[in-house]
Scaffold this active site. Structure first.
Site, PDB file in Angstrom:
ATOM      1  N   GLU A 256       0.888  -1.173   0.000  1.00  0.00           N
ATOM      2  CA  GLU A 256       0.000   0.000   0.000  1.00  0.00           C
ATOM      3  C   GLU A 256       0.915   1.208   0.000  1.00  0.00           C
ATOM      4  O   GLU A 256       1.586   1.485   0.998  1.00  0.00           O
ATOM      5  CB  GLU A 256      -0.866   0.022   1.271  1.00  0.00           C
ATOM      6  CG  GLU A 256      -1.733  -1.208   1.467  1.00  0.00           C
ATOM      7  CD  GLU A 256      -2.881  -1.279   0.492  1.00  0.00           C
ATOM      8  OE1 GLU A 256      -3.176  -0.268  -0.161  1.00  0.00           O
ATOM      9  OE2 GLU A 256      -3.470  -2.363   0.363  1.00  0.00           O
ATOM     10  N   CYS A 295      -2.883   8.668   3.228  1.00  0.00           N
ATOM     11  CA  CYS A 295      -2.630   8.120   1.890  1.00  0.00           C
ATOM     12  C   CYS A 295      -3.822   8.380   0.979  1.00  0.00           C
ATOM     13  O   CYS A 295      -3.691   8.365  -0.240  1.00  0.00           O
ATOM     14  CB  CYS A 295      -2.354   6.635   1.996  1.00  0.00           C
ATOM     15  SG  CYS A 295      -3.604   5.771   2.935  1.00  0.00           S
TER      16      CYS A 295
HETATM   17  P1  NAP Z   1       8.376   4.907   4.674  1.00  0.00           P
HETATM   18  O1  NAP Z   1       9.469   5.832   4.993  1.00  0.00           O
HETATM   19  O2  NAP Z   1       8.426   4.152   3.407  1.00  0.00           O
HETATM   20  O3  NAP Z   1       8.260   3.921   5.920  1.00  0.00           O
HETATM   21  C1  NAP Z   1       7.250   2.959   6.001  1.00  0.00           C
HETATM   22  C2  NAP Z   1       7.683   1.832   6.901  1.00  0.00           C
HETATM   23  O4  NAP Z   1       8.761   1.131   6.294  1.00  0.00           O
HETATM   24  C3  NAP Z   1       8.191   2.274   8.277  1.00  0.00           C
HETATM   25  O5  NAP Z   1       7.715   1.376   9.248  1.00  0.00           O
HETATM   26  C4  NAP Z   1       9.693   2.175   8.118  1.00  0.00           C
HETATM   27  O6  NAP Z   1      10.354   1.954   9.343  1.00  0.00           O
HETATM   28  C5  NAP Z   1       9.788   0.944   7.250  1.00  0.00           C
HETATM   29  N1  NAP Z   1      11.057   0.768   6.579  1.00  0.00           N
HETATM   30  C6  NAP Z   1      11.877   1.706   6.056  1.00  0.00           C
HETATM   31  N2  NAP Z   1      12.958   1.121   5.511  1.00  0.00           N
HETATM   32  C7  NAP Z   1      12.825  -0.208   5.716  1.00  0.00           C
HETATM   33  C8  NAP Z   1      13.628  -1.352   5.411  1.00  0.00           C
HETATM   34  N3  NAP Z   1      14.787  -1.236   4.775  1.00  0.00           N
HETATM   35  N4  NAP Z   1      13.191  -2.578   5.764  1.00  0.00           N
HETATM   36  C9  NAP Z   1      12.034  -2.728   6.405  1.00  0.00           C
HETATM   37  N5  NAP Z   1      11.233  -1.682   6.741  1.00  0.00           N
HETATM   38  C10 NAP Z   1      11.621  -0.438   6.388  1.00  0.00           C
HETATM   39  O7  NAP Z   1       6.966   5.649   4.644  1.00  0.00           O
HETATM   40  P2  NAP Z   1       6.367   6.671   5.725  1.00  0.00           P
HETATM   41  O8  NAP Z   1       7.129   7.943   5.608  1.00  0.00           O
HETATM   42  O9  NAP Z   1       6.220   6.035   7.055  1.00  0.00           O
HETATM   43  O10 NAP Z   1       4.889   6.881   5.179  1.00  0.00           O
HETATM   44  C11 NAP Z   1       4.531   7.838   4.220  1.00  0.00           C
HETATM   45  C12 NAP Z   1       4.198   7.199   2.902  1.00  0.00           C
HETATM   46  O11 NAP Z   1       3.331   6.096   3.115  1.00  0.00           O
HETATM   47  C13 NAP Z   1       3.469   8.104   1.952  1.00  0.00           C
HETATM   48  O12 NAP Z   1       4.040   7.997   0.682  1.00  0.00           O
HETATM   49  C14 NAP Z   1       2.040   7.565   1.928  1.00  0.00           C
HETATM   50  O13 NAP Z   1       1.356   7.760   0.721  1.00  0.00           O
HETATM   51  C15 NAP Z   1       2.249   6.135   2.193  1.00  0.00           C
HETATM   52  N6  NAP Z   1       1.076   5.565   2.842  1.00  0.00           N
HETATM   53  C16 NAP Z   1       0.283   4.725   2.111  1.00  0.00           C
HETATM   54  C17 NAP Z   1      -0.833   4.165   2.687  1.00  0.00           C
HETATM   55  C18 NAP Z   1      -1.720   3.233   1.919  1.00  0.00           C
HETATM   56  O14 NAP Z   1      -2.562   2.585   2.525  1.00  0.00           O
HETATM   57  N7  NAP Z   1      -1.571   3.127   0.627  1.00  0.00           N
HETATM   58  C19 NAP Z   1      -1.165   4.464   4.004  1.00  0.00           C
HETATM   59  C20 NAP Z   1      -0.340   5.315   4.711  1.00  0.00           C
HETATM   60  C21 NAP Z   1       0.776   5.871   4.122  1.00  0.00           C
HETATM   61  P3  NAP Z   1      11.086   3.135  10.154  1.00  0.00           P
HETATM   62  O15 NAP Z   1      10.047   4.101  10.531  1.00  0.00           O
HETATM   63  O16 NAP Z   1      11.672   2.426  11.312  1.00  0.00           O
HETATM   64  O17 NAP Z   1      12.092   3.725   9.213  1.00  0.00           O
END
Ligand code: NAP
Length: 518
Positions: A256, A295
């Site tokens: 997602e 999102c």
């Molecule tokens: P993110 O930076 O991609 O992080 C998402 C998750 O991935 C966090 O728990 C992060 O952990 C983890 N992560 C990062 N690097 C990783 C790795 N190498 N291995 C395993 N896990 C890893 O995204 P975000 O800033 O939290 O969220 C914002 C984005 O999410 C936006 O683009 C939004 O559109 C999208 N979003 C989509 C939805 C949907 O349902 N489609 C819902 C909500 C948000 P850490 O925090 O520990 O780095």
């Protein structure tokens, strides 16, 4: 400062080494620290597979539903305490925090009720069976069986409660143990919920683990019976998808990700009409709720060129009332962004849009938040931009998600050009059409439907009684094609499929029917 722990192999445990510090995004004060360095993540994976899976699979849907009810109650009972954590650590207004927490409890209860309806069976029928030969005895029936691995849930920072609960509800009901990893920056609320869930005593041994901090090597340990359900940015998703073991073992991956959701005003809708006001109310709410960090928030607002000035004026009037600041002050109606990185990304994103569109309101400049210390906090103003008629498909409004209270007003010429510009977003979670013309509705639904997981259709008759497009409903699918990650979650019973294997059973009808009933 509080020290947060992970819940692994049935015990709360602290990581060593460098700590990640969680802050209050309104004041930048440190609130808690956490680390997963040195923790036995492989051990918790093994325990979940060996103990949690068999324990859950031994239960009927109805019994799993009883667990979900107790988890939902634990969230509901702690509502006030959780709201305070949302205000402090996620920059939520009280209303934003309630949205997250109530969404979590309601989704758990929805899946509990579904489990109760599914009853005392452990095997789920997938549609009707069919007679295969001349004899009525020879029968075929598709069924779903729980996968015998682990569901690793990696969540985004914006819905620490709802995001964690919705994935967990579906997994546990399907009979698959969960390892839940919240985004670190806003993990305070998720950590509290994890503690409450464990304290209920409702979870069988190994059915739930909680990783509070980096995911370490967890993803690389997944194999063929496991599931990775990821919510976050498209770039992290793309990086995770490239992990060799996921391809090698055919691990089920659900993503997602980003989405350039749109609100579309039909060419038939007159300014000032009920349908027009319905559209404006939804757009203003979607832009500012959770400081635009949803999102499903509206990023693009499409109006026919001759409705542009009326829409611009009405929207600017509505957004002028927004009071940005520290949500600990109840007068504040929009809180800060969640992290310093978010602030930097949103400012850069606004500049990128403003290079190709006119800035009408807000912008990337620094904002002093109401009731926040001077010079502190990750505040940004609600920002509205306006693109020119006939933006190309490469315009940043169609290609770049700015994850904040930012949207671009885009004039269109006619319905075919509207359809092609919405599609230029490359695949989204949800878009909303407001029209009272059924021919327009058909053309738009046929044109943009395949680029979306969900469409909301607003008509005059629905004005004042519809649920805004950004609210994810457990009854309906959440997810979307292309840029949105290609995932599907929720959708009532459909959501269980991610955690279950579809198997075609072929043989004696009486035997198959017996298996389904017990
Ligand atoms: P993110 O930076 O991609 O992080 C998402 C998750 O991935 C966090 O728990 C992060 O952990 C983890 N992560 C990062 N690097 C990783 C790795 N190498 N291995 C395993 N896990 C890893 O995204 P975000 O800033 O939290 O969220 C914002 C984005 O999410 C936006 O683009 C939004 O559109 C999208 N979003 C989509 C939805 C949907 O349902 N489609 C819902 C909500 C948000 P850490 O925090 O520990 O780095």
């Amino acid at each position: 400062m509080a020290s947060l722990q992970s819940y692994l192999s049935g015990a709360w445990t602290s990581g060593a080494g460098k700590q990640n510090v969680l802050v209050n995004p309104s004041t930048e004060e440190p609130l808690a620290e956490t680390s997963t360095e040195g923790l036995d993540l492989a051990g918790t994976l093994a325990q979940a597979r060996a103990k949690g899976g068999p324990a859950l699979r031994a239960l009927t849907f109805e019994q799993r539903a009883e667990i979900l009810k107790r988890l939902a109650k634990a969230v509901g009972d702690a509502r006030e305490e959780l709201i305070a954590l949302g205000i402090a650590n996620a920059g939520n207004t009280r209303s934003d925090a309630k949205f997250d927490i109530d969404g979590a409890a309601a989704t758990l209860m929805f899946y509990a009720e579904l489990g109760t309806k599914l009853g005392t069976t452990r095997i789920l029928a997938d549609g009707e069976g069919v007679q295969l030969g001349r004899s009525a005895r020879l029968f075929g029936q598709h069924v779903f069986l729980p996968r015998q691995g682990v569901a690793l849930h990696i969540n985004a920072f914006n819905f620490p409660a709802w995001g964690m609960a919705e994935k967990l509800a579906v997994s546990l009901l399907a009979g698959v143990p969960v390892i839940s990893k919240p985004a670190t920056a806003t993990a305070l609320m998720a950590h509290q919920i994890a503690q409450l869930w464990v304290a209920t005593g409702a979870l069988p041994e190994g059915a739930f683990s909680f990783v509070c901090g980096g995911a370490g090597n967890l993803v690389s340990l997944l194999t063929g019976q496991d599931v990775l359900a990821f919510t976050g940015s498209g770039s992290t998703a793309a990086m995770l998808r490239r992990q060799e073991n996921l391809a090698l073992h055919g691990v089920h991956v659900n993503v997602e990700a980003d989405s350039l959701n749109a609100a579309l005003l039909g060419p038939d809708v007159e300014a000032g009409s009920d349908t027009f006001n319905f559209f404006l109310g939804d757009v203003a709410k979607e832009l500012t709720q959770k400081t635009g960090q949803k999102c499903t928030a509206v990023r693009r607002i499409f109006v026919q060129a001759d409705r542009l000035s009326a829409t611009r004026d009405a929207l600017m009037e509505r957004l002028a009332d927004v009071r940005v600041g520290n949500p600990a002050d109840e007068k504040v109606t929009m809180g800060p962004l969640a992290t310093a990185q978010q602030l930097a990304d949103v400012r850069a994103g606004i500049d990128r849009l403003a290079a190709k569109a006119k800035l009408l309101l807000g912008g990337s400049k620094a904002v002093e938040g109401l009731s926040a210390p001077i010079g502190k906090g990750y505040f940004v103003a609600p920002t509205l931009l306006e693109a020119q008629l006939d933006t190309g498909a490469d315009h940043p409004a169609h290609t770049h998600e700015v994850f904040g209270p930012v949207a671009t007003l885009i004039p269109y010429r006619d319905t075919p050009s509207l359809v092609s510009r919405v599609a230029a977003g490359g695949g989204g979670l949800v878009s909303a059409l407001y029209t009272d013309d059924r021919d327009v509705a058909r053309e738009v639904v046929m044109g943009i439907g395949p680029y979306h997981g969900r469409l909301t259709l607003g008509t005059q008759k629905l004005a004042g009684q519809a649920i805004p497009p950004g609210t994810v409903m457990p009854q309906l699918l959440h997810g979307g094609p292309g840029r949105a990650g290609g995932g599907e979650e929720l959708g009532a019973q459909r959501g269980l499929a991610l955690y279950m294997q579809r198997v075609a059973l072929q043989g004696d009808r009486a035997l198959i029917e017996h298996l389904l009933a017990h």
